[in-house]
Structure formats: C-alpha cells, structure tokens
Design an enzyme around this catalytic site. Sequence first.
Site, PDB file in Angstrom:
ATOM      1  N   HIS A  92       0.683   1.779  -7.975  1.00 21.23           N
ATOM      2  CA  HIS A  92       1.374   2.077  -9.225  1.00 21.23           C
ATOM      3  C   HIS A  92       2.790   1.496  -9.229  1.00 21.23           C
ATOM      4  O   HIS A  92       3.585   1.826  -8.343  1.00 21.23           O
ATOM      5  CB  HIS A  92       1.430   3.598  -9.377  1.00 21.23           C
ATOM      6  CG  HIS A  92       2.074   4.083 -10.615  1.00 21.23           C
ATOM      7  ND1 HIS A  92       3.185   4.893 -10.603  1.00 21.23           N
ATOM      8  CD2 HIS A  92       1.765   3.876 -11.918  1.00 21.23           C
ATOM      9  CE1 HIS A  92       3.522   5.179 -11.857  1.00 21.23           C
ATOM     10  NE2 HIS A  92       2.674   4.569 -12.667  1.00 21.23           N
ATOM     11  N   ARG A  93       3.067   0.634 -10.179  1.00 18.53           N
ATOM     12  CA  ARG A  93       4.353  -0.115 -10.251  1.00 18.53           C
ATOM     13  C   ARG A  93       4.579  -0.848  -8.917  1.00 18.53           C
ATOM     14  O   ARG A  93       5.720  -0.983  -8.450  1.00 18.53           O
ATOM     15  CB  ARG A  93       5.520   0.805 -10.558  1.00 18.53           C
ATOM     16  CG  ARG A  93       5.306   1.724 -11.754  1.00 18.53           C
ATOM     17  CD  ARG A  93       6.531   2.574 -12.056  1.00 18.53           C
ATOM     18  NE  ARG A  93       6.200   3.705 -12.923  1.00 18.53           N
ATOM     19  CZ  ARG A  93       7.005   4.683 -13.258  1.00 18.53           C
ATOM     20  NH1 ARG A  93       8.242   4.688 -12.801  1.00 18.53           N
ATOM     21  NH2 ARG A  93       6.612   5.671 -14.051  1.00 18.53           N
ATOM     22  N   ASP A 151       4.264  -2.637 -15.560  1.00 18.35           N
ATOM     23  CA  ASP A 151       4.638  -2.356 -16.950  1.00 18.35           C
ATOM     24  C   ASP A 151       5.372  -3.558 -17.524  1.00 18.35           C
ATOM     25  O   ASP A 151       6.183  -4.171 -16.820  1.00 18.35           O
ATOM     26  CB  ASP A 151       5.584  -1.149 -16.992  1.00 18.35           C
ATOM     27  CG  ASP A 151       5.004   0.049 -16.264  1.00 18.35           C
ATOM     28  OD1 ASP A 151       4.090   0.679 -16.806  1.00 18.35           O
ATOM     29  OD2 ASP A 151       5.475   0.336 -15.134  1.00 18.35           O
ATOM     30  N   LYS A 200       4.119  -1.711 -22.523  1.00 18.35           N
ATOM     31  CA  LYS A 200       5.020  -0.601 -22.830  1.00 18.35           C
ATOM     32  C   LYS A 200       5.534  -0.759 -24.271  1.00 18.35           C
ATOM     33  O   LYS A 200       6.723  -0.988 -24.505  1.00 18.35           O
ATOM     34  CB  LYS A 200       6.185  -0.588 -21.835  1.00 18.35           C
ATOM     35  CG  LYS A 200       5.841   0.104 -20.525  1.00 18.35           C
ATOM     36  CD  LYS A 200       5.708   1.602 -20.681  1.00 18.35           C
ATOM     37  CE  LYS A 200       5.382   2.288 -19.358  1.00 18.35           C
ATOM     38  NZ  LYS A 200       4.719   3.574 -19.527  1.00 18.35           N
TER      39      LYS A 200
HETATM   40  O1  G3P Z   1      -0.858   3.288 -16.024  1.00 16.80           O
HETATM   41  C1  G3P Z   1      -0.696   4.547 -15.473  1.00 16.80           C
HETATM   42  C2  G3P Z   1       0.730   4.995 -15.494  1.00 16.80           C
HETATM   43  O2  G3P Z   1       1.512   3.925 -15.066  1.00 16.80           O
HETATM   44  C3  G3P Z   1       1.197   5.459 -16.833  1.00 16.80           C
HETATM   45  O3  G3P Z   1       2.435   6.111 -16.788  1.00 16.80           O
HETATM   46  O4  G3P Z   1       4.867   6.276 -17.061  1.00 16.80           O
HETATM   47  O5  G3P Z   1       3.954   5.549 -14.895  1.00 16.80           O
HETATM   48  O6  G3P Z   1       3.864   4.032 -16.842  1.00 16.80           O
HETATM   49  P1  G3P Z   1       3.831   5.453 -16.370  1.00 16.80           P
HETATM   50 CA    CA Z   2       2.731   2.237 -16.009  1.00 19.28          CA
END
Ligand code: G3P
Ligand code: CA
Length: 242
Positions: free
Chosen positions: A7-8, A36, A111
């Site tokens: 994630h990220r 993102d 985003k």
């Molecule tokens: O794609 C899953 C997650 O990344 C969504 O929430 O706020 O971490 O971008 P956020």
């Molecule tokens: Ca995300």
Amino acid sequence: MTLIFAHRGAAGTHPENTMAAFLEAERAGADGIELDVQLTKDGEIIVIHDETVDRTTDGSGWVRDMVYRDLRKLNAAAKWNGRYGHCPIPHLEEVLAWLEPTRLFVNIELKNNLIAYETLEQKTIALVRRYGLEKRTILSSFNHNSMRFCRTAAPEIETALLYMEPLYDPWTYVRVMKADGVHPYHRTVTAAFVADAHCRGLAVRPFTINKPEAMKAMFAYGVDAIFTDDPRRAKECKQKTP
Ligand code: G3P
Ligand code: CA
C-alpha cells in the site's frame, strides 16, 4: 490465492508513494504495489496521496496549483528524519517504466474524489497502454463515475470500486457500474461477501490490513488481494496460514 499489494509502496517502513517504497515492496516479495495519482497544474500525473503536499513533503500547497518542475524539488521523505535522503515525488511514468520489466501488478488509485482532475483518466490510461501494462493494472477510485468512465475508455483494463461503508445491494450496483471488482474497507468484508463476489466473477481486495489477525482472516476468506503497509509481515503471515 491471495495476492499481497504494498500500500503506497511499503508505506509502513518507507516514505509512502516514493520509488524507495516501491523498490522495498519488490524486495519484500509483494505481488503488486498500490499508488495514488493526482494531476499537477501543468497536467503531469504525479504519485501522491493527498491533494496538498503538506503532510508528506517539505513543501506546502495544492498539487493542482503547482507545476511539475517545482513539485520535483520537494522531498517526499522529509518526514523521515533524513533516513531516506531526498526522495522526489515520482511521476507515474517513472513508476510504470520501472515496473514494466518486473512481474509486479499495479493498482493505480485515481485520487479524483475531491478534485475532478479533468483528463486524469485519459492520461493515466494512455501511460498504462504505452508501457503495455493493461493486464497488470487495476484502476480504482472512490469516485465511481470515474471508474465508469474508465470502463468505457479502456475496456481492457480492470476497474474496481473503492468504498468505506457497506453498499446496499452491492452486486446490482457493481453490475450497473460494469466494474471488475471491489476494494472495500476491510472491516466490511465477511466470508459470505467474498463467496458471493466470487460467484459473480468479481474480485475482492480489501484495504488496509496491517495486523496479523486481520491478515489471517482475509487469507481464510480467500480474498483476491490485500493492501498492506507491511508486505514483509503479510508474506510471513501468509506462509504461516494453512
Ligand atoms: O486503495 C486502497 C486504499 O489505498 C484506499 O485508501 O486513503 O489509503 O488511499 P487510501
Ligand atoms: Ca490509495
């Protein structure tokens, strides 16, 4: 088999949405990365979570008000006390060029739920196609209109609907939206929900799961992938889960 998406990047241990975090994801053995994207004033796609640069860099201001050349000067590792030196905000193209020869999947989260960013979808799709990554890319967004637009603009690229709260009659909704899957907040996910999704040929990839207990539950449910800030922990946990 449940895939692990960093994630990220490996955001738990490295500055989020930087090449350092994506490289660590690959080293950790993740199956894919999540990132993102937002659009700069001069129309470049950059990899950053917030609409402003304040939280993650040494700068201040709105991405949409800044040009790419100036954004590149900022340090996206500024909040890590020098541990990662200077990490520029990546351009999406930089990430895709690096990812192309690997085996990694990429989930590009548009985003565009707060700012519409006209042309973000078309520009993102064009880059994915330029690098031949259509079959290793999943487009997702909390902006479901945008996902419906992508479905028409790029029928060959998977789309997924992001959401926080449980949906009423999710399967009718997902069918109408012509999405390939859902990316729900993990606390809304049950074994029955995953089974229902799979009966309909839909993927379920919950976010964001960092605790081993929650990881184990998701592996047991057979979700298609999890998003985690700690891909090393997730790999270990997966190996130990029967
Ligand atoms: O794609 C899953 C997650 O990344 C969504 O929430 O706020 O971490 O971008 P956020
Ligand atoms: Ca995300």
